[in-house]
Motif scaffolding. Structure first.
Motif, PDB file in Angstrom:
ATOM      1  N   GLU A 134      25.659  56.561  40.289  1.00 33.93           N
ATOM      2  CA  GLU A 134      26.267  55.906  41.145  1.00 33.93           C
ATOM      3  C   GLU A 134      27.736  55.391  40.583  1.00 33.93           C
ATOM      4  OE1 GLU A 134      27.435  53.906  43.904  1.00 33.93           O
ATOM      5  OE2 GLU A 134      25.261  54.087  44.586  1.00 33.93           O
ATOM      6  N   GLU A 135      28.816  55.477  41.598  1.00 34.07           N
ATOM      7  CA  GLU A 135      29.956  54.988  41.194  1.00 34.07           C
ATOM      8  C   GLU A 135      30.614  53.593  41.530  1.00 34.07           C
ATOM      9  OE1 GLU A 135      32.614  58.264  42.149  1.00 34.07           O
ATOM     10  OE2 GLU A 135      31.593  59.800  40.768  1.00 34.07           O
ATOM     11  N   ARG A 136      29.530  53.087  42.348  1.00 34.12           N
ATOM     12  CA  ARG A 136      29.818  51.543  42.799  1.00 34.12           C
ATOM     13  C   ARG A 136      28.999  50.716  42.020  1.00 34.12           C
ATOM     14  NH1 ARG A 136      27.743  51.978  48.426  1.00 34.12           N
ATOM     15  NH2 ARG A 136      25.872  53.035  47.405  1.00 34.12           N
ATOM     16  N   ALA A 137      29.597  49.492  41.991  1.00 31.18           N
ATOM     17  CA  ALA A 137      29.059  48.248  41.602  1.00 31.18           C
ATOM     18  C   ALA A 137      29.221  46.998  42.487  1.00 31.18           C
ATOM     19  CB  ALA A 137      29.510  47.928  40.188  1.00 31.18           C
ATOM     20  N   VAL A 138      28.515  45.985  42.245  1.00 29.62           N
ATOM     21  CA  VAL A 138      28.622  44.778  43.025  1.00 29.62           C
ATOM     22  C   VAL A 138      29.230  43.729  42.204  1.00 29.62           C
ATOM     23  CG1 VAL A 138      27.264  43.307  44.445  1.00 29.62           C
ATOM     24  CG2 VAL A 138      26.344  45.657  43.887  1.00 29.62           C
ATOM     25  N   PHE A 139      30.319  43.092  42.860  1.00 28.83           N
ATOM     26  CA  PHE A 139      30.921  42.041  41.998  1.00 28.83           C
ATOM     27  C   PHE A 139      30.823  40.631  42.702  1.00 28.83           C
ATOM     28  CE2 PHE A 139      34.851  40.035  40.982  1.00 28.83           C
ATOM     29  CZ  PHE A 139      34.773  39.578  39.667  1.00 28.83           C
ATOM     30  N   VAL A 140      30.913  39.511  42.147  1.00 31.75           N
ATOM     31  CA  VAL A 140      31.060  38.171  42.828  1.00 31.75           C
ATOM     32  C   VAL A 140      32.172  37.592  42.301  1.00 31.75           C
ATOM     33  CG1 VAL A 140      30.094  35.952  43.335  1.00 31.75           C
ATOM     34  CG2 VAL A 140      28.452  37.966  43.334  1.00 31.75           C
ATOM     35  N   ASP A 141      33.211  37.293  42.958  1.00 29.87           N
ATOM     36  CA  ASP A 141      34.382  36.491  42.782  1.00 29.87           C
ATOM     37  C   ASP A 141      33.933  34.961  42.695  1.00 29.87           C
ATOM     38  OD1 ASP A 141      36.737  35.046  42.970  1.00 29.87           O
ATOM     39  OD2 ASP A 141      37.813  36.160  44.171  1.00 29.87           O
ATOM     40  N   GLU A 142      33.529  34.762  41.542  1.00 29.30           N
ATOM     41  CA  GLU A 142      32.896  33.384  41.165  1.00 29.30           C
ATOM     42  C   GLU A 142      33.584  32.250  41.683  1.00 29.30           C
ATOM     43  OE1 GLU A 142      30.928  32.941  37.429  1.00 29.30           O
ATOM     44  OE2 GLU A 142      30.429  35.144  37.281  1.00 29.30           O
ATOM     45  N   VAL A 143      35.005  32.408  41.596  1.00 26.23           N
ATOM     46  CA  VAL A 143      35.926  31.388  42.022  1.00 26.23           C
ATOM     47  C   VAL A 143      36.058  31.043  43.530  1.00 26.23           C
ATOM     48  CG1 VAL A 143      38.471  30.667  42.113  1.00 26.23           C
ATOM     49  CG2 VAL A 143      37.574  31.719  39.984  1.00 26.23           C
TER      50      VAL A 143
END
Length: 273
Positions: A151-160
């Protein structure tokens, strides 16, 4: 609706404490150990000398010389000399034994840079360039990988941008958690839920703060996010305090370039040892 217990993420228990270790080509782990052993003593000593050269600067640039001598970067020449002499006396072989000899060599090289106005200025400029890289390991700070290695994708949250609505943690409770300091969402386990659940969480976000990113950028994104100024969503009205100082998705490309340049430079230095 059935009540759900949300996972609270405590960064102090999840992130291992990291102590930066000098990794310059001119210093070995033995030298670093010698530094920690002798640093902080306060005896005045005789002066040890060493020739100054530009090669010393290139080998020391990734080492905090001010920290080595136990002084501030704003210290004047008299303070630098005093600190150098103090440590040299404690590292004298007659007092410290064979290990003191190695540390004395390190101190000589450090002093040859900081006592030369030109070399010190060049060193300070280089240190300013790499300051933002300190603490970066190339591994994600917060999230653990549960997905396929292909898997070349990941999940990310912009915490700001996150307003602490909790919806993502309700839809994909294994992937997202609410960190305990600011009350904002964070990915703690990559692909721990099905892609369907994760997409539901993304769609439910009212401020569009969750993104699918390239896995190769995940570590840098989490590191850069850790540097962003934030406040608790419970204390800020309309999330006004959580203002991003720059575009993190633009910054990550620049950061990756600087990191790889620094890594290549360190590799070149290391190959000469």
């Amino acid at each position: 609706m059935q009540s759900t217990c949300l996972a609270l993420y405590d960064p102090t228990s999840s992130i291992m404490s990291r102590t930066s270790t000098p990794r310059s080509a001119g210093f070995s782990l033995h030298h670093a150990t010698a530094f920690r052993k002798f640093h902080g003593n306060n005896s005045i000593a005789c002066k040890a000398s060493s020739s100054s050269s530009s090669s010393a600067l290139s080998s020391l640039v990734d080492f905090d010389l001010y920290d080595l001598l136990g002084i501030e970067s704003s210290s004047d020449q008299s303070q630098i000399k005093t600190a150098y002499r103090t440590l040299q006396k404690k590292c004298h072989p007659d007092i410290a034994g064979p290990a003191g000899h190695d540390m004395a060599i390190v101190l000589n090289e450090a002093y040859s840079v900081l006592s030369d106005p030109y070399l010190r200025s060049a060193y300070d400029k280089e240190q300013a360039k790499i300051a933002e890289l300190r603490g970066y390991t190339g591994k994600p700070l917060y999230s653990v990988w549960f997905g396929s290695e292909s898997e070349e994708r990941a999940v990310f949250v912009d915490e700001v941008k996150c307003v602490g609505c909790l919806k993502c943690a309700l839809f994909a409770e294994k992937t997202f958690a609410i960190e305990s300091v600011y009350g904002r969402a964070r990915v703690v386990a990559q692909w721990a839920d099905s892609e369907y659940k994760i997409q539901q969480a993304i769609d439910a976000c009212p401020v569009d703060c969750i993104s699918i990113v390239e896995r190769s950028n995940l570590a840098a994104l989490e590191f850069l996010m850790s540097k962003q100024p934030r406040a608790s969503v419970r204390m800020s009205t309309g999330n006004a305090v959580g203002t991003c100082v720059s575009n993190i998705f633009v910054d990550v490309k620049k950061f990756q370039t600087r990191f790889h340049d620094a890594f290549d430079k360190a590799s070149v230095h290391g190959s000469k040892v």
